[in-house]
Design a protein around this motif. Structure first.
Motif, PDB file in Angstrom:
ATOM      1  N   SER A  19      45.034  41.462  42.726  1.00 13.52           N
ATOM      2  CA  SER A  19      43.672  40.411  42.129  1.00 13.52           C
ATOM      3  C   SER A  19      43.436  38.848  42.785  1.00 13.52           C
ATOM      4  CB  SER A  19      42.896  41.009  41.010  1.00 13.52           C
ATOM      5  OG  SER A  19      43.931  41.304  40.673  1.00 13.52           O
ATOM      6  N   GLN A  22      42.455  37.207  45.335  1.00 14.92           N
ATOM      7  CA  GLN A  22      41.483  38.473  46.246  1.00 14.92           C
ATOM      8  C   GLN A  22      40.668  36.603  44.994  1.00 14.92           C
ATOM      9  OE1 GLN A  22      41.019  40.094  48.427  1.00 14.92           O
ATOM     10  NE2 GLN A  22      42.347  39.018  48.610  1.00 14.92           N
ATOM     11  N   SER A  23      40.725  36.191  43.369  1.00 11.12           N
ATOM     12  CA  SER A  23      39.662  35.964  43.327  1.00 11.12           C
ATOM     13  C   SER A  23      39.365  34.278  43.568  1.00 11.12           C
ATOM     14  CB  SER A  23      40.291  35.540  41.671  1.00 11.12           C
ATOM     15  OG  SER A  23      41.934  33.949  41.577  1.00 11.12           O
ATOM     16  N   GLU A  24      40.748  33.795  44.610  1.00 11.59           N
ATOM     17  CA  GLU A  24      40.796  32.374  45.209  1.00 11.59           C
ATOM     18  C   GLU A  24      40.959  31.380  44.050  1.00 11.59           C
ATOM     19  OE1 GLU A  24      37.988  32.544  48.357  1.00 11.59           O
ATOM     20  OE2 GLU A  24      38.385  34.307  48.840  1.00 11.59           O
ATOM     21  N   THR A  27      38.615  31.777  41.564  1.00 17.01           N
ATOM     22  CA  THR A  27      36.788  31.078  41.432  1.00 17.01           C
ATOM     23  C   THR A  27      35.941  32.484  41.410  1.00 17.01           C
ATOM     24  OG1 THR A  27      37.401  30.408  44.035  1.00 17.01           O
ATOM     25  CG2 THR A  27      37.731  28.787  42.394  1.00 17.01           C
ATOM     26  N   ARG A  28      36.145  33.521  42.025  1.00 18.20           N
ATOM     27  CA  ARG A  28      35.354  34.482  42.214  1.00 18.20           C
ATOM     28  C   ARG A  28      35.377  35.245  41.255  1.00 18.20           C
ATOM     29  NH1 ARG A  28      37.678  37.653  46.763  1.00 18.20           N
ATOM     30  NH2 ARG A  28      35.450  38.741  46.611  1.00 18.20           N
ATOM     31  N   PRO A  29      34.493  35.771  39.874  1.00 15.91           N
ATOM     32  CA  PRO A  29      34.799  36.678  39.162  1.00 15.91           C
ATOM     33  C   PRO A  29      35.086  38.055  38.562  1.00 15.91           C
ATOM     34  CG  PRO A  29      32.469  35.361  39.926  1.00 15.91           C
ATOM     35  CD  PRO A  29      33.145  35.592  40.082  1.00 15.91           C
ATOM     36  N   THR A  32      38.817  37.952  39.111  1.00 16.93           N
ATOM     37  CA  THR A  32      39.561  37.134  38.341  1.00 16.93           C
ATOM     38  C   THR A  32      39.407  38.288  37.068  1.00 16.93           C
ATOM     39  OG1 THR A  32      38.562  35.104  38.910  1.00 16.93           O
ATOM     40  CG2 THR A  32      39.118  35.123  36.613  1.00 16.93           C
TER      41      THR A  32
END
Length: 106
Positions: A19, A22-24, A27-29, A32
């Motif tokens: 994850s 995947q949060s980059e 920056t992706r809630p 995160t």
């Protein structure tokens, strides 16, 4: 029971590693939040396992489950390379985990 806590903690470590990717960079809630929740669960279960397991054994197995699991998720889900050398490296980690488990006090 501490071995079960440790195994589940290792699974949560795989979840948070994936994850986090995947949060980059957080920056992706959604990913995160999953990362933070999985980290908390993983650390909490690891701490329960460490009540009765030796530090070195518990920590090594926890990180090993996470490392090999993240490696497998990377291959299976993210399409990362599965070269012979990477697979041998993962198998060596698994061999080390088995030896740690076998050497742990009963």
């Amino acid at each position: 029971m501490p071995w079960i806590y440790l195994a589940v903690a290792g699974l949560f470590e795989i979840v948070w590693a994936f994850s986090m990717k995947q949060s980059e960079g957080f920056t992706r809630p959604g990913p995160t939040v999953v990362t933070i929740a999985a980290m908390i669960a993983s650390f909490a279960l690891l701490s329960l396992a460490m009540k009765s397991l030796p530090l070195g054994t518990a920590y090594t197995i926890w990180t090993g489950i996470g490392a090999v699991g993240a490696f497998l998720v990377g291959i299976a889900i993210l399409g990362e390379a599965a070269s012979a050398m990477r697979i041998v490296a993962a198998l060596l980690i698994v061999a080390g985990l088995v030896l740690m488990k076998l050497s742990a006090p009963a």
